[in-house]
Scaffold this active site. Structure first.
Site, PDB file in Angstrom:
ATOM      1  N   GLN A  10      -0.616  30.648  12.559  1.00  0.00           N
ATOM      2  CA  GLN A  10       0.759  31.336  12.321  1.00  0.00           C
ATOM      3  C   GLN A  10       1.834  30.490  11.441  1.00  0.00           C
ATOM      4  O   GLN A  10       2.834  30.768  11.344  1.00  0.00           O
ATOM      5  CB  GLN A  10       1.538  31.774  13.780  1.00  0.00           C
ATOM      6  CG  GLN A  10       0.660  32.817  14.492  1.00  0.00           C
ATOM      7  CD  GLN A  10       1.186  33.132  15.612  1.00  0.00           C
ATOM      8  OE1 GLN A  10       1.059  32.547  16.807  1.00  0.00           O
ATOM      9  NE2 GLN A  10       2.549  33.982  15.830  1.00  0.00           N
ATOM     10  N   CYS A  55       5.033  39.832  18.728  1.00  0.00           N
ATOM     11  CA  CYS A  55       4.343  38.760  18.061  1.00  0.00           C
ATOM     12  C   CYS A  55       5.441  38.033  17.266  1.00  0.00           C
ATOM     13  O   CYS A  55       6.088  38.486  16.462  1.00  0.00           O
ATOM     14  CB  CYS A  55       2.960  39.021  17.270  1.00  0.00           C
ATOM     15  SG  CYS A  55       2.203  37.749  16.492  1.00  0.00           S
ATOM     16  N   LEU A  56       5.285  36.529  17.286  1.00  0.00           N
ATOM     17  CA  LEU A  56       6.167  35.706  16.503  1.00  0.00           C
ATOM     18  C   LEU A  56       5.987  36.127  14.953  1.00  0.00           C
ATOM     19  O   LEU A  56       7.024  35.789  14.135  1.00  0.00           O
ATOM     20  CB  LEU A  56       6.041  34.371  16.839  1.00  0.00           C
ATOM     21  CG  LEU A  56       6.579  34.001  18.400  1.00  0.00           C
ATOM     22  CD1 LEU A  56       5.855  32.522  18.679  1.00  0.00           C
ATOM     23  CD2 LEU A  56       7.941  33.825  18.176  1.00  0.00           C
ATOM     24  N   HIS A 104      -4.096  36.751  23.601  1.00  0.00           N
ATOM     25  CA  HIS A 104      -3.469  37.107  22.305  1.00  0.00           C
ATOM     26  C   HIS A 104      -3.243  35.826  21.169  1.00  0.00           C
ATOM     27  O   HIS A 104      -3.743  36.271  20.127  1.00  0.00           O
ATOM     28  CB  HIS A 104      -2.105  37.281  22.703  1.00  0.00           C
ATOM     29  CG  HIS A 104      -0.702  37.576  21.526  1.00  0.00           C
ATOM     30  ND1 HIS A 104      -0.275  38.903  21.368  1.00  0.00           N
ATOM     31  CD2 HIS A 104      -0.539  36.696  20.565  1.00  0.00           C
ATOM     32  CE1 HIS A 104       0.596  38.683  20.361  1.00  0.00           C
ATOM     33  NE2 HIS A 104       0.491  37.546  19.924  1.00  0.00           N
ATOM     34  N   GLU A 105      -3.478  34.774  21.795  1.00  0.00           N
ATOM     35  CA  GLU A 105      -3.571  33.557  20.878  1.00  0.00           C
ATOM     36  C   GLU A 105      -5.028  33.441  20.434  1.00  0.00           C
ATOM     37  O   GLU A 105      -4.962  33.115  19.183  1.00  0.00           O
ATOM     38  CB  GLU A 105      -2.900  32.310  21.503  1.00  0.00           C
ATOM     39  CG  GLU A 105      -1.564  32.206  22.221  1.00  0.00           C
ATOM     40  CD  GLU A 105      -0.606  32.779  21.509  1.00  0.00           C
ATOM     41  OE1 GLU A 105       0.180  33.539  21.979  1.00  0.00           O
ATOM     42  OE2 GLU A 105      -0.661  32.772  19.944  1.00  0.00           O
ATOM     43  N   HIS A 128      -5.350  35.535  17.363  1.00  0.00           N
ATOM     44  CA  HIS A 128      -4.914  35.032  16.281  1.00  0.00           C
ATOM     45  C   HIS A 128      -5.900  34.024  15.427  1.00  0.00           C
ATOM     46  O   HIS A 128      -5.949  34.083  14.159  1.00  0.00           O
ATOM     47  CB  HIS A 128      -3.713  33.990  16.310  1.00  0.00           C
ATOM     48  CG  HIS A 128      -2.440  35.036  16.606  1.00  0.00           C
ATOM     49  ND1 HIS A 128      -1.899  35.705  15.270  1.00  0.00           N
ATOM     50  CD2 HIS A 128      -1.484  35.015  17.604  1.00  0.00           C
ATOM     51  CE1 HIS A 128      -0.846  36.231  15.712  1.00  0.00           C
ATOM     52  NE2 HIS A 128      -0.613  35.894  17.269  1.00  0.00           N
ATOM     53  N   GLY A 160       3.692  31.495  23.428  1.00  0.00           N
ATOM     54  CA  GLY A 160       2.397  31.174  22.832  1.00  0.00           C
ATOM     55  C   GLY A 160       2.256  30.905  21.194  1.00  0.00           C
ATOM     56  O   GLY A 160       3.210  31.701  20.680  1.00  0.00           O
TER      57      GLY A 160
HETATM   58  C1  LIG Z   1       6.738  37.928  20.420  1.00  0.00           C
HETATM   59  C2  LIG Z   1       7.651  37.156  21.703  1.00  0.00           C
HETATM   60  C3  LIG Z   1       8.474  38.226  22.156  1.00  0.00           C
HETATM   61  C4  LIG Z   1       8.450  36.060  21.103  1.00  0.00           C
HETATM   62  C5  LIG Z   1       6.727  36.735  22.693  1.00  0.00           C
HETATM   63  N1  LIG Z   1       7.612  36.141  23.640  1.00  0.00           N
HETATM   64  C6  LIG Z   1       7.377  36.503  25.038  1.00  0.00           C
HETATM   65  O1  LIG Z   1       6.618  37.293  25.635  1.00  0.00           O
HETATM   66  N2  LIG Z   1       8.517  35.636  25.557  1.00  0.00           N
HETATM   67  C7  LIG Z   1       8.571  35.294  26.992  1.00  0.00           C
HETATM   68  C8  LIG Z   1       8.115  36.235  27.978  1.00  0.00           C
HETATM   69  C9  LIG Z   1       8.184  35.976  29.222  1.00  0.00           C
HETATM   70  F1  LIG Z   1       7.643  36.460  30.343  1.00  0.00           F
HETATM   71  C10 LIG Z   1       8.890  34.796  29.896  1.00  0.00           C
HETATM   72  C11 LIG Z   1       9.314  33.888  28.650  1.00  0.00           C
HETATM   73  F2  LIG Z   1      10.112  32.908  28.953  1.00  0.00           F
HETATM   74  C12 LIG Z   1       9.165  34.153  27.286  1.00  0.00           C
HETATM   75  C13 LIG Z   1       5.852  35.454  22.339  1.00  0.00           C
HETATM   76  O2  LIG Z   1       6.203  34.536  22.212  1.00  0.00           O
HETATM   77  N3  LIG Z   1       4.386  35.935  22.052  1.00  0.00           N
HETATM   78  C14 LIG Z   1       3.417  34.903  21.565  1.00  0.00           C
HETATM   79  C15 LIG Z   1       2.890  35.078  20.139  1.00  0.00           C
HETATM   80  O3  LIG Z   1       3.479  35.831  19.366  1.00  0.00           O
HETATM   81  N4  LIG Z   1       2.034  34.279  20.089  1.00  0.00           N
HETATM   82  O4  LIG Z   1       1.335  34.556  18.716  1.00  0.00           O
HETATM   83  C16 LIG Z   1       3.768  37.448  22.085  1.00  0.00           C
HETATM   84  C17 LIG Z   1       3.360  37.521  23.677  1.00  0.00           C
HETATM   85  C18 LIG Z   1       2.955  39.118  23.806  1.00  0.00           C
HETATM   86  C19 LIG Z   1       1.680  38.933  24.755  1.00  0.00           C
HETATM   87  C20 LIG Z   1       1.430  37.704  24.982  1.00  0.00           C
HETATM   88  C21 LIG Z   1       2.312  36.829  23.956  1.00  0.00           C
HETATM   89 ZN   LIG Z   2       1.249  36.616  18.192  1.00  0.00          ZN
END
Ligand SMILES: CC(C)(C)[C@H](NC(=O)Nc1cc(F)cc(F)c1)C(=O)N(CC(=O)NO)CC1CCCC1
Ligand SMILES: [Zn+2]
Length: 181
Positions: free
Chosen positions: A62, A108-109, A151-152, A155, A57
């Site tokens: 961001q 979070c990214l 979560h999104e 933001h 997401g």
């Molecule tokens: C912060 C990060 C670790 C990069 C997280 N990625 C993630 O959860 N990757 C993932 C998980 C899976 F189950 C399958 C897959 F293919 C990839 C993420 O994108 N976010 C989104 C973000 O930071 N949005 O602002 C954080 C997550 C924490 C809980 C929900 C989103």
């Molecule tokens: Zn985030």
């Protein structure tokens, strides 16, 4: 998309502005680029090449665009998109009393540090959003997908995941919270 802003940048703490329709071509292009970033980040080759963390997401604040849009791309076990949507002006119409939290906590990214602790969220939500053409959609989401969307949306309201971790005891969640491993 290598211009993802990090914690400390004021835009991450602002309330994003609602869109009016029709959206500008520029804003539509930005939305599509946000989704492309997520797709690239989930492609093992590209993720390795560009050192991307696989993102599920991304919210416009961001990338320093304080507008209410977010891209969500959640894969199923086979890597096919379980949910792939660009959410414009997303709103939560209703939410369960039942709470859920990821057992391994959240990241979070825009946050380059590990912050341990449960992030309690609603286990089920009824989401309403608009697509790039201004069509309205409504869908019930549960568990991991509901977590990602909440979560999104946080933001868009200047909220970061660690704001929701219990300061006294990070691994204490409200009674009855379902821990999702
Ligand atoms: C912060 C990060 C670790 C990069 C997280 N990625 C993630 O959860 N990757 C993932 C998980 C899976 F189950 C399958 C897959 F293919 C990839 C993420 O994108 N976010 C989104 C973000 O930071 N949005 O602002 C954080 C997550 C924490 C809980 C929900 C989103
Ligand atoms: Zn985030």
């Amino acid at each position: 998309m290598d211009d993802i802003i990090r914690e400390g940048h004021p835009t991450l703490r602002t309330r994003a502005e609602k869109f009016t329709f029709p959206m500008s071509d520029e804003d539509k292009q930005t939305a599509l680029e946000m989704m492309e970033f997520l797709e690239n980040s989930q492609d093992p080759k590209l993720a390795k090449k560009y050192k991307l963390r696989a993102g599920v997401g991304l919210a416009a604040p961001q990338i320093n665009v304080p507008k209410r849009m977010t891209a969500v791309l959640v894969p199923d076990e086979d890597g096919n998109p379980l949910f792939k949507e660009i959410l414009i002006n997303p709103t939560i119409l209703s939410e369960s009393v039942q709470m859920v939290a990821l057992g391994e906590g959240e990241g979070c990214l825009s946050v380059d540090r590990v912050i341990p602790g449960y992030v309690p969220r609603h286990d089920r939500i009824k989401l309403r959003w608009y697509d790039l053409d201004g069509n309205q959609h409504t869908k019930k989401l549960t568990d991991y997908l509901a977590i990602v969307v909440q979560h999104e949306i946080d933001h868009l309201n200047g909220i970061l995941f660690f704001d929701r971790i219990n300061e006294k005891d990070p691994f204490q969640a409200p009674p009855g919270t379902f821990i999702l491993e």
